[in-house]
Design a protein around this motif. Structure first.
Motif, PDB file in Angstrom:
ATOM      1  N   THR A  64       4.268   7.810   8.076  1.00 29.41           N
ATOM      2  CA  THR A  64       3.072   8.019   7.273  1.00 29.41           C
ATOM      3  C   THR A  64       3.209   7.268   5.956  1.00 29.41           C
ATOM      4  O   THR A  64       4.327   6.929   5.546  1.00 29.41           O
ATOM      5  CB  THR A  64       2.834   9.517   7.008  1.00 29.41           C
ATOM      6  N   ASP A  65       2.063   6.992   5.311  1.00 26.96           N
ATOM      7  CA  ASP A  65       2.094   6.342   4.007  1.00 26.96           C
ATOM      8  C   ASP A  65       1.686   7.337   2.926  1.00 26.96           C
ATOM      9  O   ASP A  65       1.488   8.527   3.203  1.00 26.96           O
ATOM     10  CB  ASP A  65       1.198   5.089   3.996  1.00 26.96           C
ATOM     11  N   ASN A  66       1.558   6.863   1.694  1.00 25.14           N
ATOM     12  CA  ASN A  66       1.232   7.759   0.576  1.00 25.14           C
ATOM     13  C   ASN A  66      -0.152   8.368   0.688  1.00 25.14           C
ATOM     14  O   ASN A  66      -0.428   9.417   0.086  1.00 25.14           O
ATOM     15  CB  ASN A  66       1.354   7.003  -0.747  1.00 25.14           C
ATOM     16  N   ALA A  67      -1.045   7.729   1.434  1.00 26.14           N
ATOM     17  CA  ALA A  67      -2.402   8.255   1.591  1.00 26.14           C
ATOM     18  C   ALA A  67      -2.502   9.279   2.711  1.00 26.14           C
ATOM     19  O   ALA A  67      -3.552   9.895   2.898  1.00 26.14           O
ATOM     20  CB  ALA A  67      -3.379   7.108   1.838  1.00 26.14           C
ATOM     21  N   GLY A  68      -1.419   9.464   3.475  1.00 26.10           N
ATOM     22  CA  GLY A  68      -1.433  10.429   4.563  1.00 26.10           C
ATOM     23  C   GLY A  68      -1.845   9.855   5.893  1.00 26.10           C
ATOM     24  O   GLY A  68      -1.987  10.602   6.868  1.00 26.10           O
ATOM     25  N   ALA A  69      -2.065   8.539   5.968  1.00 28.66           N
ATOM     26  CA  ALA A  69      -2.397   7.913   7.255  1.00 28.66           C
ATOM     27  C   ALA A  69      -1.185   7.984   8.177  1.00 28.66           C
ATOM     28  O   ALA A  69      -0.036   7.996   7.733  1.00 28.66           O
ATOM     29  CB  ALA A  69      -2.834   6.474   7.045  1.00 28.66           C
ATOM     30  N   LEU A  70      -1.438   8.021   9.470  1.00 27.04           N
ATOM     31  CA  LEU A  70      -0.393   8.191  10.471  1.00 27.04           C
ATOM     32  C   LEU A  70      -0.213   6.891  11.242  1.00 27.04           C
ATOM     33  O   LEU A  70      -1.189   6.242  11.626  1.00 27.04           O
ATOM     34  CB  LEU A  70      -0.784   9.311  11.435  1.00 27.04           C
ATOM     35  N   TYR A  71       1.052   6.508  11.464  1.00 29.87           N
ATOM     36  CA  TYR A  71       1.380   5.273  12.175  1.00 29.87           C
ATOM     37  C   TYR A  71       2.222   5.622  13.398  1.00 29.87           C
ATOM     38  O   TYR A  71       3.194   6.376  13.292  1.00 29.87           O
ATOM     39  CB  TYR A  71       2.152   4.319  11.271  1.00 29.87           C
ATOM     40  N   LEU A  72       1.865   5.060  14.550  1.00 30.95           N
ATOM     41  CA  LEU A  72       2.555   5.347  15.799  1.00 30.95           C
ATOM     42  C   LEU A  72       3.102   4.059  16.390  1.00 30.95           C
ATOM     43  O   LEU A  72       2.404   3.040  16.437  1.00 30.95           O
ATOM     44  CB  LEU A  72       1.606   5.993  16.819  1.00 30.95           C
ATOM     45  N   LYS A  88      -2.613   2.740  13.659  1.00 28.00           N
ATOM     46  CA  LYS A  88      -2.804   3.497  12.426  1.00 28.00           C
ATOM     47  C   LYS A  88      -3.983   4.445  12.589  1.00 28.00           C
ATOM     48  O   LYS A  88      -5.080   4.024  12.972  1.00 28.00           O
ATOM     49  CB  LYS A  88      -3.062   2.559  11.240  1.00 28.00           C
ATOM     50  N   LEU A  89      -3.764   5.722  12.303  1.00 24.82           N
ATOM     51  CA  LEU A  89      -4.824   6.726  12.322  1.00 24.82           C
ATOM     52  C   LEU A  89      -5.184   7.118  10.898  1.00 24.82           C
ATOM     53  O   LEU A  89      -4.334   7.107  10.009  1.00 24.82           O
ATOM     54  CB  LEU A  89      -4.382   7.973  13.095  1.00 24.82           C
ATOM     55  N   SER A  90      -6.436   7.472  10.681  1.00 26.03           N
ATOM     56  CA  SER A  90      -6.878   7.932   9.367  1.00 26.03           C
ATOM     57  C   SER A  90      -6.185   9.242   9.020  1.00 26.03           C
ATOM     58  O   SER A  90      -5.679   9.944   9.906  1.00 26.03           O
ATOM     59  CB  SER A  90      -8.398   8.121   9.367  1.00 26.03           C
ATOM     60  N   PRO A  91      -6.136   9.614   7.734  1.00 26.99           N
ATOM     61  CA  PRO A  91      -5.445  10.844   7.333  1.00 26.99           C
ATOM     62  C   PRO A  91      -5.954  12.105   8.027  1.00 26.99           C
ATOM     63  O   PRO A  91      -5.188  13.057   8.192  1.00 26.99           O
ATOM     64  CB  PRO A  91      -5.688  10.902   5.820  1.00 26.99           C
ATOM     65  N   ASP A  92      -7.224  12.128   8.430  1.00 27.61           N
ATOM     66  CA  ASP A  92      -7.733  13.312   9.125  1.00 27.61           C
ATOM     67  C   ASP A  92      -7.488  13.252  10.625  1.00 27.61           C
ATOM     68  O   ASP A  92      -7.842  14.177  11.363  1.00 27.61           O
ATOM     69  CB  ASP A  92      -9.230  13.512   8.845  1.00 27.61           C
ATOM     70  N   MET A 109      10.577   1.364  13.637  1.00 28.16           N
ATOM     71  CA  MET A 109       9.427   1.138  12.761  1.00 28.16           C
ATOM     72  C   MET A 109       9.616   1.920  11.470  1.00 28.16           C
ATOM     73  O   MET A 109      10.162   3.029  11.469  1.00 28.16           O
ATOM     74  CB  MET A 109       8.123   1.597  13.434  1.00 28.16           C
ATOM     75  N   ALA A 110       9.178   1.348  10.372  1.00 25.20           N
ATOM     76  CA  ALA A 110       9.135   2.038   9.085  1.00 25.20           C
ATOM     77  C   ALA A 110       7.836   1.637   8.394  1.00 25.20           C
ATOM     78  O   ALA A 110       7.260   0.586   8.696  1.00 25.20           O
ATOM     79  CB  ALA A 110      10.339   1.671   8.228  1.00 25.20           C
ATOM     80  N   VAL A 111       7.374   2.460   7.476  1.00 24.08           N
ATOM     81  CA  VAL A 111       6.121   2.201   6.761  1.00 24.08           C
ATOM     82  C   VAL A 111       6.352   2.398   5.279  1.00 24.08           C
ATOM     83  O   VAL A 111       6.972   3.390   4.870  1.00 24.08           O
ATOM     84  CB  VAL A 111       4.991   3.142   7.253  1.00 24.08           C
ATOM     85  N   ASP A 112       5.870   1.453   4.463  1.00 30.53           N
ATOM     86  CA  ASP A 112       6.037   1.607   3.024  1.00 30.53           C
ATOM     87  C   ASP A 112       4.886   2.412   2.419  1.00 30.53           C
ATOM     88  O   ASP A 112       3.938   2.801   3.118  1.00 30.53           O
ATOM     89  CB  ASP A 112       6.213   0.251   2.330  1.00 30.53           C
ATOM     90  N   ALA A 113       4.953   2.656   1.119  1.00 29.12           N
ATOM     91  CA  ALA A 113       3.971   3.515   0.456  1.00 29.12           C
ATOM     92  C   ALA A 113       2.565   2.941   0.502  1.00 29.12           C
ATOM     93  O   ALA A 113       1.578   3.680   0.494  1.00 29.12           O
ATOM     94  CB  ALA A 113       4.395   3.742  -0.995  1.00 29.12           C
ATOM     95  N   ASN A 114       2.442   1.608   0.581  1.00 30.99           N
ATOM     96  CA  ASN A 114       1.134   0.962   0.572  1.00 30.99           C
ATOM     97  C   ASN A 114       0.495   0.846   1.946  1.00 30.99           C
ATOM     98  O   ASN A 114      -0.652   0.421   2.064  1.00 30.99           O
ATOM     99  CB  ASN A 114       1.252  -0.433  -0.049  1.00 30.99           C
ATOM    100  N   GLY A 115       1.242   1.195   2.991  1.00 32.21           N
ATOM    101  CA  GLY A 115       0.668   1.166   4.331  1.00 32.21           C
ATOM    102  C   GLY A 115       1.006  -0.073   5.135  1.00 32.21           C
ATOM    103  O   GLY A 115       0.292  -0.402   6.084  1.00 32.21           O
ATOM    104  N   SER A 116       2.081  -0.769   4.797  1.00 35.61           N
ATOM    105  CA  SER A 116       2.549  -1.894   5.601  1.00 35.61           C
ATOM    106  C   SER A 116       3.637  -1.402   6.554  1.00 35.61           C
ATOM    107  O   SER A 116       4.553  -0.686   6.139  1.00 35.61           O
ATOM    108  CB  SER A 116       3.104  -3.015   4.720  1.00 35.61           C
ATOM    109  N   ALA A 117       3.508  -1.783   7.812  1.00 34.84           N
ATOM    110  CA  ALA A 117       4.480  -1.371   8.819  1.00 34.84           C
ATOM    111  C   ALA A 117       5.528  -2.461   9.015  1.00 34.84           C
ATOM    112  O   ALA A 117       5.224  -3.662   8.987  1.00 34.84           O
ATOM    113  CB  ALA A 117       3.777  -1.081  10.141  1.00 34.84           C
ATOM    114  N   TYR A 118       6.773  -2.041   9.213  1.00 37.69           N
ATOM    115  CA  TYR A 118       7.895  -2.935   9.458  1.00 37.69           C
ATOM    116  C   TYR A 118       8.483  -2.575  10.813  1.00 37.69           C
ATOM    117  O   TYR A 118       8.642  -1.389  11.131  1.00 37.69           O
ATOM    118  CB  TYR A 118       8.975  -2.776   8.387  1.00 37.69           C
ATOM    119  N   VAL A 119       8.829  -3.582  11.609  1.00 38.57           N
ATOM    120  CA  VAL A 119       9.366  -3.320  12.942  1.00 38.57           C
ATOM    121  C   VAL A 119      10.573  -4.206  13.204  1.00 38.57           C
ATOM    122  O   VAL A 119      10.730  -5.275  12.601  1.00 38.57           O
ATOM    123  CB  VAL A 119       8.301  -3.549  14.041  1.00 38.57           C
TER     124      VAL A 119
END
Length: 223
Positions: A64-72, A88-92, A109-119
């Motif tokens: 997840t990122d700082n905005a609460g979005a979910l990454y799978l 990427k899913l929206s926070p809701d 996979m990892a995700v930074d605070a701004n919403g960029s995914a690293y693989v």
């Protein structure tokens, strides 16, 4: 002159006393439950579920990122596992914001605070794998950068012996194990993806890696 109470009266009085004590205990128990319930209703002790959403079959990581979005991180298709997708899913949890087909199978996979995914990939090159980190743009539409880390690992060992995390500055940390040299290592890439800040050898096989606020890497290494 006072008559001694008979056995029936004594038992009746005893039952009344026991019932009174039990009532007090029950009331105290309900009061404690009520206090617990009041605590559970506060924001510090949530018991509710905000939403429930189906994940892709074969999903291996969630971030997840700082905005609460979910990454799978999951296979792009249940019928083919040769390509991984990042979704990427929206926070809701109601909206699929974007989905990126990586073109290779990713193990971490990892995700930074701004919403960029690293693989990190698992696509072998011959009998060995030259590891690299790929960073996706925040909209998931392109690759921001791709950087080799300078170490390799056998393809059969990759899932077990590679770990990935990212810090608040966007620097990627990779833990790996070069089984050709029986040597573990940790590598930190700079935030621009243009170079390696450091590479450190360590004993054992890295299983988990995290980073603290100062940028120091913490590694769990298995002997």
């Amino acid at each position: 002159h006072r008559e001694s109470p008979d056995l029936k009266s004594c038992l009746l009085a005893s039952n009344v006393l026991i019932m009174a004590i039990m009532c007090v205990h029950i009331w105290l128990y309900l009061a404690l439950m009520g206090a617990t319930g009041a605590t559970a209703a506060t924001s510090d002790f949530l018991l509710s579920v905000d939403y429930s959403e189906w994940a892709d079959p074969g999903t291996t990581q969630i971030a997840t990122d700082n905005a609460g979005a979910l990454y799978l991180l999951s296979p792009c298709s249940s019928l083919a596992t040769s390509t991984s997708c990042v979704s990427k899913l929206s926070p809701d949890g109601r909206t699929l914001v974007w989905r990126n087909s990586l073109g290779f199978t990713a193990s971490q996979m990892a995700v930074d605070a701004n919403g960029s995914a690293y693989v990190v990939p698992t696509t072998p090159q011959g009998n060995a794998l030259s590891l690299f980190v790929e960073k996706l743009s925040t909209d998931g539409a392109s690759v921001a950068w791709q950087m080799p880390i300078g170490f390799g690992v056998s393809a059969t060992a990759l899932d077990r012996w590679v770990a990935l995390t990212v810090d608040s500055s966007g620097r990627a940390y990779v833990g790996g194990y070069d089984d050709t040299r029986s040597q573990g290592y940790v590598v930190r890439l700079n935030a621009a993806g243009t170079g390696i800040d450091y590479a450190t050898e360590l004993m054992g096989m890295p299983g988990l890696i995290s980073v603290d606020a100062s940028g120091s890497a913490l590694v769990e290494a298995n002997a």
